[in-house]
Motif scaffolding. Structure first.
Motif, short mmCIF file in Angstrom:
data_model
loop_
_atom_site.label_atom_id
_atom_site.label_comp_id
_atom_site.label_asym_id
_atom_site.label_seq_id
_atom_site.Cartn_x
_atom_site.Cartn_y
_atom_site.Cartn_z
N VAL A 1 0.81 -1.27 -0.14
CA VAL A 1 0.17 -0.06 -0.07
C VAL A 1 0.88 1.13 0.18
N GLY A 2 0.78 1.85 -0.82
CA GLY A 2 1.41 3.46 -1.19
C GLY A 2 0.45 4.48 -1.36
N GLY A 3 0.90 5.62 -1.90
CA GLY A 3 0.31 6.76 -2.21
C GLY A 3 -0.42 7.58 -1.11
N GLY A 4 -1.16 8.38 -1.27
CA GLY A 4 -1.94 9.17 -0.26
C GLY A 4 -2.64 8.30 0.73
N MET A 5 -3.15 6.89 0.18
CA MET A 5 -3.87 6.24 1.08
C MET A 5 -3.07 5.36 2.21
N LEU B 1 4.32 12.97 0.50
CA LEU B 1 3.69 12.84 -0.95
C LEU B 1 4.46 11.84 -1.81
N ASP B 2 5.39 11.08 -1.26
CA ASP B 2 5.75 10.02 -2.03
C ASP B 2 6.42 9.04 -0.99
N ILE B 3 6.69 7.70 -1.55
CA ILE B 3 7.46 6.97 -0.56
C ILE B 3 8.86 7.42 -0.79
N GLY B 4 9.86 6.94 0.35
CA GLY B 4 11.15 7.23 0.28
C GLY B 4 11.98 6.15 -0.46
N GLY C 1 3.01 8.00 -5.54
CA GLY C 1 3.47 9.46 -5.18
C GLY C 1 2.60 10.54 -6.07
N ALA C 2 2.77 11.67 -5.55
CA ALA C 2 2.06 12.75 -6.22
C ALA C 2 2.77 13.21 -7.54
N ARG D 1 9.21 16.25 -8.01
CA ARG D 1 10.09 15.85 -6.51
C ARG D 1 9.30 14.53 -6.15
N PHE D 2 8.21 14.20 -6.62
CA PHE D 2 7.48 13.33 -6.05
C PHE D 2 7.16 11.95 -6.74
N ALA D 3 8.10 12.04 -8.13
CA ALA D 3 7.84 10.90 -9.08
C ALA D 3 8.90 9.75 -9.07
#
Ligand code: 3PG
Ligand code: MG
Length: 404
Positions: free
Chosen positions: A203-207, A284-287, A311-312, A317-319
């Motif tokens: 599970v990633g992203g905003g959720m 806003l993104d996974i590391g 990510g956003a 920056r968040f891709a």
């Protein structure tokens, strides 16, 4: 078994030569606001995905009119969500197809108002649903026309059902699902079903922040759906192997994010944070650590079902991490195909796992714009042939005779 069971496809329509065909599309695309506020389409994947259907109908001699929603304007005209930029792109890609104004400018769309349905279908001879990503909404343009017009699923829509059905029925194991995007409320039912099918659920992203909060982490100002914390807890306790981001790429308090734009943004410094996020910071993104862990799980998988962004990504920056995870997917899986609309569930026949009732939570404007950001899905299946798909959805066709 053919997952399309009973769902009519384009060839099932009576001849459309010289007829007017209404095509419900999902052109809910991200927009880029440029100089003097001029909006252009930032990612046209959802438009290109519908082209084969639009062209098929044109080639058969039909007059084609497409209709879509864009954003969540709330039942009244709103200049921010006018279809002009989308229409412009569509016309350059598929001249001759008309695009109506945003369906959600009329309160009758969301309310599934019978009078609005009649206005929509007036003058049409057939209806095609090519809006897989919106097919779980019981809105007028989706559930209304099939009760009155000969109707069919578009090429893309049908393909989504076929491929997804196949993957869910007999996945090569380990079966790993990667689910991202902003709307935890929308995806919970999907996650619950996937949890019973997959070996690992990523599970990633905003959720992901609602899941992290459910585990007791501070999530700063990240997206958080408090009304679904208990659902997330229940999934986490259900025994399925769930992989959450261990680190996150976060934006400082007061920072902004979005597509690069002239003059005003996005701004603010970004840093990778492990564990708790400090107050005001927005994940806003996974590391990189999470990207590595995700890539490892994906690399070992026999089947990967990827739904929604991590990510956003419209903000470069968040891709990066998602791109890295995708690159891993590509290198590990010989066959992959990018897919488009998201969020579907219930199109499929009754025994399909995506069937279920859903509550759609109210969302803020911010969430809405974040959702606009995420328009890419990927699926892959090792050694398979074409395996593009988007998830299940819900619609009704005259011949299927169901209702929502
Ligand atoms: C999407 O982008 O998820 C679909 O177009 C559906 O949009 P909605 O969540 O605003 O109904
Ligand atoms: Mg969606």
């Amino acid at each position: 078994m053919n997952p399309l069971r009973g769902i009519p496809v384009l060839e099932d329509l009576p001849s459309v030569e010289g007829k007017r065909v209404l095509v419900r599309v999902d052109f809910n695309v991200p927009l880029h606001i440029g100089v003097r506020g001029r909006a252009t389409v930032a990612d046209d994947f959802r438009i290109t995905a519908a082209l084969p259907t639009l062209r098929w109908l044109q080639d058969e001699g039909a007059e084609v009119v497409a209709a879509s929603h864009l954003g969540r304007p709330g039942g009244a005209p709103d200049p921010r969500w006018e279809m002009d930029p989308v229409r412009e792109r569509l016309q350059s890609l598929c001249p001759g197809v008309e695009l109506t104004e945003n369906l959600r400018f009329d309160p009758g769309e969301k309310a599934n108002d019978p009078a609005f349905v009649q206005r929509l279908i007036a003058g049409f001879d057939a209806y095609v649903d090519e809006a897989f990503g919106a097919a779980h909404r019981s809105h007028a343009s989706i559930v209304g026309p099939p009760a009155f017009l000969p109707s069919a699923a578009g090429l893309r829509f049908a393909r989504e059902i076929e491929v997804l059905g196949g993957i869910l029925e007999c996945p090569a194991r380990p079966f790993v699902a990667v689910v991202g995007g902003a709307k935890v409320a929308d995806k919970l039912e999907v996650l619950k079903v996937l949890a019973t099918k997959v070996d690992t659920l990523i599970v990633g992203g905003g959720m992901a922040y609602t899941f992290l909060a459910a585990k007791g982490f501070d999530v700063g100002s990240s997206l958080l759906d408090e009304s679904h914390l208990d659902d997330c807890r229940a999934l986490l306790d259900s025994g399925v192997d769930i992989l959450l981001p261990a680190d996150t790429r976060a934006l400082e308090p007061g920072g902004t994010f979005g597509p690069p734009s002239v003059g005003h943004g996005p701004r603010g410094s970004v840093k990778v944070i492990e564990g708790d996020l400090p107050d005001g910071w927005t994940g806003l993104d996974i590391g990189p650590e999470s990207a590595e862990a995700f890539a490892e799980a994906v690399g070992q998988a026999g089947t990967v079902l990827w739904n929604g962004p991590l990510g956003a990504f419209e903000d470069p920056r968040f891709a990066a991490e998602m791109d890295a995870a995708r690159a891993e997917l590509r290198s590990q899986h010989r066959s992959h195909q990018r897919t488009g609309p998201r969020n579907g569930r219930e199109v499929m026949p009754k025994d399909n796992p995506f069937i279920g009732e859903k509550k759609v939570a109210a969302r803020s404007e911010t969430e809405n714009s974040k959702e606009q950001a995420g328009k890419r899905d990927w699926t892959a299946r090792r050694g398979g042939t074409a395996n593009g798909l988007e998830r299940g959805a819900h619609t009704k066709f005259v011949t299927a005779g169901s209702s929502h």
